[in-house]
Design a protein around this motif. Structure first.
Motif, PDB file in Angstrom:
ATOM      1  N   GLY A 124     -23.203 -77.868  14.309  1.00 14.21           N
ATOM      2  CA  GLY A 124     -23.992 -79.076  14.104  1.00 14.21           C
ATOM      3  C   GLY A 124     -23.910 -79.667  12.713  1.00 14.21           C
ATOM      4  O   GLY A 124     -24.534 -80.686  12.440  1.00 14.21           O
ATOM      5  N   ASP A 125     -23.133 -79.053  11.812  1.00  8.13           N
ATOM      6  CA  ASP A 125     -22.988 -79.555  10.445  1.00  8.13           C
ATOM      7  C   ASP A 125     -21.711 -80.391  10.373  1.00  8.13           C
ATOM      8  O   ASP A 125     -20.604 -79.862  10.488  1.00  8.13           O
ATOM      9  N   ALA A 258     -29.317 -74.982  16.001  1.00 10.43           N
ATOM     10  CA  ALA A 258     -29.162 -73.942  17.017  1.00 10.43           C
ATOM     11  C   ALA A 258     -29.907 -74.305  18.292  1.00 10.43           C
ATOM     12  O   ALA A 258     -29.367 -74.183  19.404  1.00 10.43           O
ATOM     13  N   LEU A 259     -31.135 -74.767  18.157  1.00 13.07           N
ATOM     14  CA  LEU A 259     -31.971 -75.053  19.316  1.00 13.07           C
ATOM     15  C   LEU A 259     -31.636 -76.398  19.944  1.00 13.07           C
ATOM     16  O   LEU A 259     -31.624 -76.538  21.176  1.00 13.07           O
ATOM     17  N   GLY A 260     -31.349 -77.395  19.113  1.00 19.19           N
ATOM     18  CA  GLY A 260     -31.091 -78.727  19.638  1.00 19.19           C
ATOM     19  C   GLY A 260     -29.640 -79.022  19.912  1.00 19.19           C
ATOM     20  O   GLY A 260     -29.318 -79.945  20.657  1.00 19.19           O
ATOM     21  N   GLY A 261     -28.732 -78.242  19.321  1.00 12.67           N
ATOM     22  CA  GLY A 261     -27.313 -78.519  19.469  1.00 12.67           C
ATOM     23  C   GLY A 261     -26.574 -77.563  20.374  1.00 12.67           C
ATOM     24  O   GLY A 261     -25.342 -77.597  20.450  1.00 12.67           O
ATOM     25  N   SER A 262     -27.313 -76.693  21.069  1.00 13.46           N
ATOM     26  CA  SER A 262     -26.704 -75.728  21.999  1.00 13.46           C
ATOM     27  C   SER A 262     -27.400 -75.868  23.346  1.00 13.46           C
ATOM     28  O   SER A 262     -28.623 -75.870  23.420  1.00 13.46           O
ATOM     29  N   SER A 263     -26.625 -75.968  24.396  1.00 15.50           N
ATOM     30  CA  SER A 263     -27.196 -76.272  25.707  1.00 15.50           C
ATOM     31  C   SER A 263     -27.825 -75.054  26.377  1.00 15.50           C
ATOM     32  O   SER A 263     -27.517 -73.913  26.062  1.00 15.50           O
ATOM     33  N   HIS A 264     -28.721 -75.355  27.317  1.00 16.71           N
ATOM     34  CA  HIS A 264     -29.255 -74.366  28.246  1.00 16.71           C
ATOM     35  C   HIS A 264     -28.650 -74.704  29.599  1.00 16.71           C
ATOM     36  O   HIS A 264     -29.165 -75.540  30.329  1.00 16.71           O
ATOM     37  N   TYR A 265     -27.506 -74.078  29.897  1.00 20.74           N
ATOM     38  CA  TYR A 265     -26.742 -74.406  31.100  1.00 20.74           C
ATOM     39  C   TYR A 265     -27.349 -73.664  32.277  1.00 20.74           C
ATOM     40  O   TYR A 265     -27.243 -72.443  32.382  1.00 20.74           O
ATOM     41  N   LEU A 280     -27.417 -69.471  28.461  1.00 25.21           N
ATOM     42  CA  LEU A 280     -28.633 -69.515  27.638  1.00 25.21           C
ATOM     43  C   LEU A 280     -28.208 -69.599  26.174  1.00 25.21           C
ATOM     44  O   LEU A 280     -28.626 -68.803  25.329  1.00 25.21           O
ATOM     45  N   HIS A 281     -27.397 -70.585  25.889  1.00 24.38           N
ATOM     46  CA  HIS A 281     -26.699 -70.623  24.611  1.00 24.38           C
ATOM     47  C   HIS A 281     -27.613 -71.004  23.458  1.00 24.38           C
ATOM     48  O   HIS A 281     -27.374 -70.622  22.313  1.00 24.38           O
ATOM     49  N   HIS A 282     -28.663 -71.759  23.771  1.00 27.98           N
ATOM     50  CA  HIS A 282     -29.603 -72.127  22.700  1.00 27.98           C
ATOM     51  C   HIS A 282     -30.330 -70.890  22.177  1.00 27.98           C
ATOM     52  O   HIS A 282     -30.571 -70.766  20.977  1.00 27.98           O
ATOM     53  N   VAL A 283     -30.636 -69.947  23.072  1.00 30.55           N
ATOM     54  CA  VAL A 283     -31.282 -68.703  22.650  1.00 30.55           C
ATOM     55  C   VAL A 283     -30.304 -67.875  21.819  1.00 30.55           C
ATOM     56  O   VAL A 283     -30.661 -67.315  20.774  1.00 30.55           O
ATOM     57  N   HIS A 284     -29.062 -67.818  22.278  1.00 35.30           N
ATOM     58  CA  HIS A 284     -28.044 -67.048  21.563  1.00 35.30           C
ATOM     59  C   HIS A 284     -27.833 -67.586  20.151  1.00 35.30           C
ATOM     60  O   HIS A 284     -27.686 -66.816  19.204  1.00 35.30           O
ATOM     61  N   HIS A 285     -27.831 -68.905  19.990  1.00 36.05           N
ATOM     62  CA  HIS A 285     -27.601 -69.461  18.656  1.00 36.05           C
ATOM     63  C   HIS A 285     -28.820 -69.296  17.746  1.00 36.05           C
ATOM     64  O   HIS A 285     -28.661 -69.215  16.531  1.00 36.05           O
TER      65      HIS A 285
END
Length: 344
Positions: A124-125, A258-265, A280-285
């Protein structure tokens, strides 16, 4: 996209990250269970495909390559967790299992681990793009390109080339070379060449048992292609969706990204199993030390985590047309947006 809650930012995102920290302890029984219920079926399917190809029953291979490819994706997730040091309590055990699995996933363990750590540190940077991610230009950057530059980027972002051709090419060819892992050659060459040598020995032994190299390739190449297509698609939709988050270095925040830039598929249960909860990629990030087998537990125990970044299978198909970050609208857009801006 599916109905979702606006991702928390700043302090709220850090509060959720503190919740996630309670789930980072590995469980040996769960880890060993995953190795057994994934590795053993995969090896059995590979043996069956090689035997079928060697005895003139190659028509069986495409049918077995699909579940074998799914299992290979799951093995890659285990290797991925080992790289994060999250799969088992012991760093030595994580590294040993990760390097062993690299013979199956064709992915150099140590090099990939370093490149992936850079991806987590910079997601996200806008000032740190280019390592372990899908190359993404802003609308302004795209407009500043020459006609040839725009054509190159459009070809790169074509999903059939990026995923359909690029993903198998990456695993089978690019990662066989030190410059194909996203790190300087001097950092990666030993790791990559050691894996290549080990793969040559493994294929040689299998070819000796099967009566030639062709039955081995006939079984393994389709399997790797299936896994690469699944993995490539998952990697794409984890950050390439309309409501993802990108910021410049002056406003970028790790937890917000991490929370806003990673999806919850949101996947059906069987697909979530084969993909090792990677949706659950937002949790992982938010916390990469959470083992894949504890991600669901972590998300279920916090109401907000189940609502943000939701992406259904139907939603994800619309991500195929997204290719540029619109800094003004703060969303990922397609090339049609550029035509609209140029017309205006």
């Amino acid at each position: 996209m599916d109905t979702q809650t606006t991702p928390p930012t700043g302090i709220a995102a850090r509060d959720i990250a503190r919740h996630c920290a309670a789930y980072r302890e590995p469980d040996v029984r769960s880890a060993l269970g995953q190795i057994a219920n994934t590795g053993l079926p995969y090896l059995v399917l590979c043996a069956a495909m090689i035997a079928a190809a060697a005895t003139g029953h190659g028509w069986v291979v495409p049918f077995l390559a699909v579940p074998a490819g799914g299992l290979l994706v799951r093995l890659f997730i285990i290797q991925h967790d080992c790289g994060h040091g999250s799969f088992l309590p012991s760093r030595t055990a994580n590294d040993a299992i990760g390097r062993a699995l690299s013979l199956l996933t064709l992915t150099p363990y140590d090099s990939w681990k370093r490149a992936h750590a850079l991806h987590h540190a910079s997601t996200g940077d806008l000032s740190r793009r280019g390592t372990g991610d899908v190359a993404t230009l802003t609308v302004r950057e795209y407009l500043a390109l020459s006609r040839l530059g725009r054509l190159r980027y459009r070809l790169y972002r074509n999903p059939f080339l990026l995923i359909g051709l690029g993903s198998p090419l990456n695993f089978m060819l690019l990662q066989r070379m030190p410059f194909g892992v996203g790190l300087p050659c001097r950092t990666a060459w030993r790791d990559v060449l050691a894996l290549d040598a080990a793969l040559a020995v493994l294929v040689g032994l299998l070819a000796g048992a099967a009566g030639g190299v062709l039955p081995v390739l006939a079984a393994l190449v389709p399997t790797v292609c299936v896994a690469a297509w699944i993995g490539g698609w998952l990697f794409y939709v984890q950050h390439q969706y309309e409501d993802t988050v990108w910021d410049g270095p002056e406003t970028w925040d790790f937890h917000t990204a991490a929370l806003g830039g990673s999806s919850h598929y949101v996947l059906p249960a069987v697909l979530q199993w084969f993909t090792g909860n990677v949706g659950l990629h937002h949790v992982h990030h938010l916390n990469s030390r959470i083992p894949n087998y504890r991600l669901q537990e972590c998300m279920d125990d916090h109401a907000m985590l189940g609502q943000v970044g939701r992406l259904t299978l139907r939603d994800s198909l619309r991500c195929l047309g997204l290719a540029l970050w619109d800094e003004d609208a703060r969303r990922l857009v397609g090339f049609a947006r550029v035509r609209t801006l140029e017309a205006a």
